[in-house]
Motif scaffolding. Structure first.
Motif, mmCIF file in Angstrom:
data_model
loop_
_atom_site.group_PDB
_atom_site.id
_atom_site.type_symbol
_atom_site.label_atom_id
_atom_site.label_comp_id
_atom_site.label_asym_id
_atom_site.label_seq_id
_atom_site.Cartn_x
_atom_site.Cartn_y
_atom_site.Cartn_z
ATOM 1 N N GLY A 78 0.809 -1.213 0.000
ATOM 2 C CA GLY A 78 0.000 0.000 0.000
ATOM 3 C C GLY A 78 0.841 1.261 0.000
ATOM 4 N N GLU A 79 0.493 2.224 0.856
ATOM 5 C CA GLU A 79 1.176 3.512 0.892
ATOM 6 C C GLU A 79 2.582 3.442 1.470
ATOM 7 O OE1 GLU A 79 -1.336 6.348 2.797
ATOM 8 O OE2 GLU A 79 -2.854 6.293 1.203
ATOM 9 N N GLU A 80 2.991 2.267 1.911
ATOM 10 C CA GLU A 80 4.383 2.095 2.346
ATOM 11 C C GLU A 80 5.337 2.035 1.155
ATOM 12 O OE1 GLU A 80 3.500 -0.528 6.413
ATOM 13 O OE2 GLU A 80 4.396 -1.470 4.643
ATOM 14 N N LEU A 81 4.788 1.882 -0.045
ATOM 15 C CA LEU A 81 5.617 1.822 -1.246
ATOM 16 C C LEU A 81 6.026 3.224 -1.687
ATOM 17 C CD1 LEU A 81 6.825 0.074 -3.550
ATOM 18 C CD2 LEU A 81 4.677 0.443 -4.799
ATOM 19 N N VAL A 82 7.315 3.403 -1.933
ATOM 20 C CA VAL A 82 7.871 4.648 -2.468
ATOM 21 C C VAL A 82 8.594 4.290 -3.763
ATOM 22 C CG1 VAL A 82 9.374 6.633 -2.046
ATOM 23 C CG2 VAL A 82 8.218 5.507 -0.128
ATOM 24 N N MET A 83 8.480 5.140 -4.773
ATOM 25 C CA MET A 83 9.111 4.853 -6.054
ATOM 26 C C MET A 83 10.093 5.957 -6.415
ATOM 27 S SD MET A 83 5.610 3.506 -7.920
ATOM 28 C CE MET A 83 6.332 3.173 -9.535
ATOM 29 N N GLY A 84 11.071 5.626 -7.230
ATOM 30 C CA GLY A 84 12.057 6.607 -7.666
ATOM 31 C C GLY A 84 12.836 6.049 -8.838
ATOM 32 N N ALA A 85 13.568 6.932 -9.536
ATOM 33 C CA ALA A 85 14.228 6.467 -10.749
ATOM 34 C C ALA A 85 15.406 7.333 -11.148
ATOM 35 C CB ALA A 85 13.225 6.405 -11.909
ATOM 36 N N GLU A 86 16.362 6.670 -11.793
ATOM 37 C CA GLU A 86 17.515 7.329 -12.396
ATOM 38 C C GLU A 86 17.097 8.328 -13.463
ATOM 39 O OE1 GLU A 86 21.019 6.108 -15.621
ATOM 40 O OE2 GLU A 86 19.637 4.591 -14.871
ATOM 41 N N MET A 87 15.983 8.086 -14.127
ATOM 42 C CA MET A 87 15.597 8.855 -15.305
ATOM 43 C C MET A 87 15.118 10.268 -14.984
ATOM 44 S SD MET A 87 14.856 5.531 -15.206
ATOM 45 C CE MET A 87 15.865 4.213 -15.887
ATOM 46 N N PHE A 88 15.045 10.609 -13.705
ATOM 47 C CA PHE A 88 14.597 11.935 -13.297
ATOM 48 C C PHE A 88 15.653 12.568 -12.386
ATOM 49 C CE2 PHE A 88 11.028 9.064 -13.915
ATOM 50 C CZ PHE A 88 10.343 9.717 -14.927
ATOM 51 N N GLU A 89 15.993 13.821 -12.676
ATOM 52 C CA GLU A 89 17.101 14.482 -11.987
ATOM 53 C C GLU A 89 16.620 15.293 -10.786
ATOM 54 O OE1 GLU A 89 19.254 16.538 -15.113
ATOM 55 O OE2 GLU A 89 19.010 14.791 -16.413
ATOM 56 N N ALA A 90 17.484 15.371 -9.791
ATOM 57 C CA ALA A 90 17.094 15.908 -8.487
ATOM 58 C C ALA A 90 16.558 17.332 -8.542
ATOM 59 C CB ALA A 90 18.285 15.832 -7.535
ATOM 60 N N ASP A 91 17.080 18.159 -9.444
ATOM 61 C CA ASP A 91 16.601 19.544 -9.491
ATOM 62 C C ASP A 91 15.220 19.659 -10.120
ATOM 63 O OD1 ASP A 91 17.590 18.860 -11.988
ATOM 64 O OD2 ASP A 91 18.363 20.850 -12.426
ATOM 65 N N ASN A 92 14.653 18.542 -10.587
ATOM 66 C CA ASN A 92 13.293 18.540 -11.124
ATOM 67 C C ASN A 92 12.275 17.980 -10.136
ATOM 68 O OD1 ASN A 92 13.753 19.748 -13.599
ATOM 69 N ND2 ASN A 92 14.149 17.832 -14.659
ATOM 70 N N GLN A 93 12.710 17.731 -8.906
ATOM 71 C CA GLN A 93 11.802 17.159 -7.915
ATOM 72 C C GLN A 93 10.610 18.076 -7.647
ATOM 73 O OE1 GLN A 93 12.269 13.912 -6.110
ATOM 74 N NE2 GLN A 93 10.083 14.428 -6.130
ATOM 75 N N VAL A 94 10.842 19.370 -7.624
ATOM 76 C CA VAL A 94 9.748 20.300 -7.353
ATOM 77 C C VAL A 94 8.684 20.223 -8.447
ATOM 78 C CG1 VAL A 94 10.877 22.286 -8.474
ATOM 79 C CG2 VAL A 94 9.141 22.667 -6.711
ATOM 80 N N ILE A 95 9.109 20.022 -9.692
ATOM 81 C CA ILE A 95 8.151 19.900 -10.798
ATOM 82 C C ILE A 95 7.358 18.605 -10.654
ATOM 83 C CG2 ILE A 95 7.871 19.863 -13.308
ATOM 84 C CD1 ILE A 95 10.567 21.279 -13.533
ATOM 85 N N MET A 96 8.058 17.529 -10.299
ATOM 86 C CA MET A 96 7.376 16.255 -10.070
ATOM 87 C C MET A 96 6.338 16.404 -8.972
ATOM 88 S SD MET A 96 7.321 12.912 -10.937
ATOM 89 C CE MET A 96 8.932 12.336 -11.524
ATOM 90 N N ASN A 97 6.701 17.041 -7.877
ATOM 91 C CA ASN A 97 5.771 17.216 -6.766
ATOM 92 C C ASN A 97 4.573 18.072 -7.161
ATOM 93 O OD1 ASN A 97 7.576 15.730 -5.265
ATOM 94 N ND2 ASN A 97 8.376 17.468 -4.114
ATOM 95 N N GLU A 98 4.828 19.140 -7.894
ATOM 96 C CA GLU A 98 3.729 20.011 -8.330
ATOM 97 C C GLU A 98 2.744 19.265 -9.223
ATOM 98 O OE1 GLU A 98 6.165 24.291 -8.219
ATOM 99 O OE2 GLU A 98 5.833 23.243 -10.128
#
Length: 285
Positions: A78-98
């Motif tokens: 369930g909500e214990e799952l967190v996902m992430g990937a090499e294909m997205f760069e750290a300075d774009n995290q704010v865009i992902m969150n938005e």
């Protein structure tokens, strides 16, 4: 008697045609080359703190199984799952969150994220699955401009950056270990120039850093990356273990073989779980 032989011939042809039509799309193996059922792998992965899924970037089966694994782990954790990937760069995290919070449209998200060319076919399904189910999705990779800087000028150049730039990669100094097989191979490819493997170390250390900083006790972090970044428990996994040796993690890798009925010995111990795909399998690009 003639009828008997005719029926026997027909049966032989039917069996032969049936066997010829059995085309397996993939086969899973453990690190010792023993065949493994997906259900068993899933049961074991669901108990981990982190799972690193090493892909071949253009492999269709790899991308399909990533999405299936995401669905099945979500069904268990369930909500214990967190996902992430090499294909997205750290300075774009704010865009992902938005985008995940609904502040910006999908068109603006895709215009501004510096997405890989195969995003829509291979990574968008993962992002949308996480977004639709209210899961967090971490952008773990170093911005490519910094990796390029290191490959041209060396790791020392990172020290000259302003503090607000340094938040987008692992804390300095970046630990280096040229004894690891993955970096030794890169050093050989570069003719002894350490800048090339140092850029890779920056990527791996950064992905480890943002994986750890986006994970909390009791969660399962599912990370997607090129297999080179996690094969043999090196790369990202090495930096994870240096920081948090007690963490429970597992690695999946993807390989291609002409014959998938048995694992080639060169792939033994490459990962905890080895996804073998026919080398003739169609590619996404």
């Amino acid at each position: 008697m003639k009828t008997f032989w005719s029926l026997l011939l027909l049966l032989s042809l039917t069996v032969g045609q049936t066997m010829a039509q059995e085309k397996e799309a993939y086969q899973l193996y453990d690190s010792k080359g023993k065949k493994l059922k997906y259900k068993k792998m899933l049961k074991q992965l669901s108990k981990q703190d982190m799972v690193f899924f090493g892909e071949l970037h253009n492999n269709t089966i790899s991308h399909w199984l990533q999405l299936e694994l995401s669905r099945d782990l979500y069904a268990q954790r369930g909500e214990e799952l967190v996902m992430g990937a090499e294909m997205f760069e750290a300075d774009n995290q704010v865009i992902m969150n938005e985008y995940f919070f609904g502040y910006i449209s999908s068109s603006n998200f895709e215009k501004e994220m510096r997405l890989w060319p195969n995003y829509r076919t291979d990574y968008k399904p993962l992002v949308e699955f996480a977004r639709e189910n209210g899961l967090r999705f971490a952008c773990t990779n170093v911005p490519r401009r910094y990796a390029s800087m290191v490959s041209r000028q060396g790791l020392d150049q990172l020290d000259n950056l302003p503090e607000y730039s340094k938040v987008f990669f692992a804390p300095l100094p970046i630990a280096t270990n040229m004894e690891l097989g993955c970096y030794q191979k890169m050093l050989d490819m570069a003719g002894g120039d350490e800048s090339f493997p140092h850029a890779q170390m920056l990527k791996d250390a950064t992905m480890a850093h943002f994986t750890l900083s986006n994970w909390n006790e009791g969660e399962l972090f599912l990370h997607f990356n090129g297999s080179f970044h996690s094969d043999f428990h090196e790369g990202i996994v090495y930096y994870i273990k240096e920081e948090k040796p007690e963490i429970k993690l597992a690695v999946i890798t993807t390989v291609e073989q002409e014959d998938i009925s048995k694992l080639d010995r060169e792939h033994y111990k490459k990962a905890d779980y080895i996804l073998v795909v026919p080398s003739r399998m169609t590619k996404t690009y």
